[in-house]
Write a protein that holds these residues in place. Sequence first.
Motif, short mmCIF file in Angstrom:
data_model
loop_
_atom_site.label_atom_id
_atom_site.label_comp_id
_atom_site.label_asym_id
_atom_site.label_seq_id
_atom_site.Cartn_x
_atom_site.Cartn_y
_atom_site.Cartn_z
N SER A 64 0.81 -1.21 0.00
CA SER A 64 0.00 0.00 0.00
C SER A 64 0.85 1.27 0.00
O SER A 64 0.55 2.23 -0.71
CB SER A 64 -0.93 -0.01 1.22
N SER A 65 1.93 1.26 0.79
CA SER A 65 2.72 2.48 0.97
C SER A 65 3.86 2.62 -0.03
O SER A 65 4.53 3.67 -0.07
CB SER A 65 3.29 2.52 2.39
N LYS A 71 5.90 3.37 -3.44
CA LYS A 71 5.72 4.39 -4.45
C LYS A 71 5.40 3.74 -5.80
O LYS A 71 5.96 2.71 -6.16
CB LYS A 71 6.99 5.24 -4.58
N ASN A 129 2.36 13.34 -8.23
CA ASN A 129 1.49 14.44 -7.84
C ASN A 129 1.89 15.71 -8.61
O ASN A 129 2.88 15.72 -9.35
CB ASN A 129 1.61 14.70 -6.34
N LYS A 136 3.38 9.11 -6.24
CA LYS A 136 2.20 8.67 -5.49
C LYS A 136 2.42 7.27 -4.95
O LYS A 136 3.20 6.49 -5.49
CB LYS A 136 0.97 8.66 -6.40
N THR A 137 1.68 6.95 -3.89
CA THR A 137 1.72 5.58 -3.37
C THR A 137 0.80 4.71 -4.20
O THR A 137 -0.09 5.18 -4.92
CB THR A 137 1.28 5.53 -1.90
N ASN A 138 1.01 3.39 -4.07
CA ASN A 138 0.14 2.44 -4.78
C ASN A 138 -1.33 2.61 -4.38
O ASN A 138 -2.23 2.53 -5.21
CB ASN A 138 0.59 1.00 -4.51
N LYS A 139 -1.53 2.88 -3.09
CA LYS A 139 -2.91 3.06 -2.61
C LYS A 139 -3.54 4.28 -3.26
O LYS A 139 -4.72 4.26 -3.66
CB LYS A 139 -2.93 3.18 -1.09
N GLN A 140 -2.78 5.37 -3.38
CA GLN A 140 -3.30 6.56 -4.03
C GLN A 140 -3.69 6.27 -5.49
O GLN A 140 -4.73 6.70 -5.96
CB GLN A 140 -2.26 7.70 -4.00
N MET A 141 -2.83 5.55 -6.16
CA MET A 141 -3.06 5.23 -7.58
C MET A 141 -4.37 4.44 -7.74
O MET A 141 -5.21 4.75 -8.59
CB MET A 141 -1.89 4.43 -8.13
N GLN A 186 -6.89 4.18 -5.66
CA GLN A 186 -8.07 4.93 -5.24
C GLN A 186 -8.52 5.91 -6.33
O GLN A 186 -9.72 6.05 -6.60
CB GLN A 186 -7.80 5.68 -3.95
N GLU A 187 -7.56 6.57 -6.98
CA GLU A 187 -7.91 7.49 -8.05
C GLU A 187 -8.52 6.74 -9.23
O GLU A 187 -9.47 7.21 -9.87
CB GLU A 187 -6.66 8.28 -8.50
#
Length: 435
Positions: free
Chosen positions: A133-134, A136, A160, A166-171, A173-174
């Motif tokens: 999750s955390s 990159k 960004n 971005k983190t994998n989780k950010q990717m 979620q977007e």
Amino acid sequence: MAINGLSSYGSYGMGYYNYQSSVNNIRLAQALSKNPRFAKSPVSPVSAVGGSLQSSMNFIKKYSSNMSELMNTANTLRTGGTSGTNGNLKVGSSNESVATATERMPVRSSKEMTLKVSQLAQAQTNTSTGVKSSDKATKAMNFTVGNGTRSVSVNVSATNKDGAAKTNKQMLQEAADQINSGNANVRATVKEKDGNVSLELTGKYTGAYNGFNVTGETGAAEGLDKVQTEAADSKYSVTVDGVTTDYESYSNDIALDSYRISATLKSTGETKIGASVNIDPEKTVKAVGDLVDAYNSSIKLLNDNYGRGTGVDRQLRNLVNGLGSEKSLEKLGITVNKDATLKFDEDVLKKTMKEDPFLAKELISGPSGIANRAFSKAQAGLNVSSSSLINKDIDNAQVDAMTSNPYQAFSMYSRSGAYNMNNYAALGMMMNYLV
């Protein structure tokens, strides 16, 4: 013609006929005042007429109350009413872990059917390989989700605005947000467990036709193009009276018995689907008895007041047409007397309810049952105008007033115009009263 300067016609003075008629009316009044036949009448003509009309008004009130009572008693037995013959039809499944069932429309029989489910309808699911999750992100995401008819394009940068990765989780979620705001009939969810994150796609609808594809660069959602669960139709069979029919559906919500029963498939297996009527005999018998009493009361009231008005005669004919065929009524313990009233045998109705509750429900509460027929007849009766119920009474009262009170007749003609009652008419009336 003119006598003593009075013109027979025209607008000057009183015409000859008008003059002579007035003289005759005065003479008639003088003669009648000395005639014991009228002068000593024990009952005032006006009060006699008033009493007659009061009786008519009392009848109208009783008639309205009677029709309302018939309609109310019938309504308790109609579909959706409060009687034991209504709202007690229960459709059920013998194994609700396989399928549940409910009544959609009135079921026509108590025949039981066997439902065998061999496959449930499913929606397609795709799930990406889990990643930290955390961590990159190293790649951007540029892929499309859809079935060729409906699709959504996903474009997520790996950095960004400030250039930071971005983190994998950010990717993920977007990417999920873009899919869910699209129109591909696919729902995206980010799943996280033990520090790992993945993207799951699920078709909005079940059925083989509602599958979808994932094409392009999935980046942190690697493996998202692989199907985890195939979209599939439900497969089941229905057996009635020894005859089995196979079916397929895009949904697990199906219809049985010509759409009269709704069923929801829960798992593979077999269950019995059927309907039963749980009738409270005592409650139903009382309700039918009340309906018969109200019907008989209406027949008697109309018979006793036959001739008061055309509306009474018409409603009586409407009621005596009956509440159903002779055979149907006999099944309910109802027979028709010679005077059109009904006779009710409670034991016969109880027997029918026990042997064939569906038939009893149909004959009482069905579209052509006695409840709906009686309700319609009473409703029609309430729509009859009050004037038509006593129009013959009114006519008779007017005749009585004219024949028993000559002053009232002369007054009416005087108001209506002199020529409405000419000299010859006045002479005729005078002779009628004096002879």
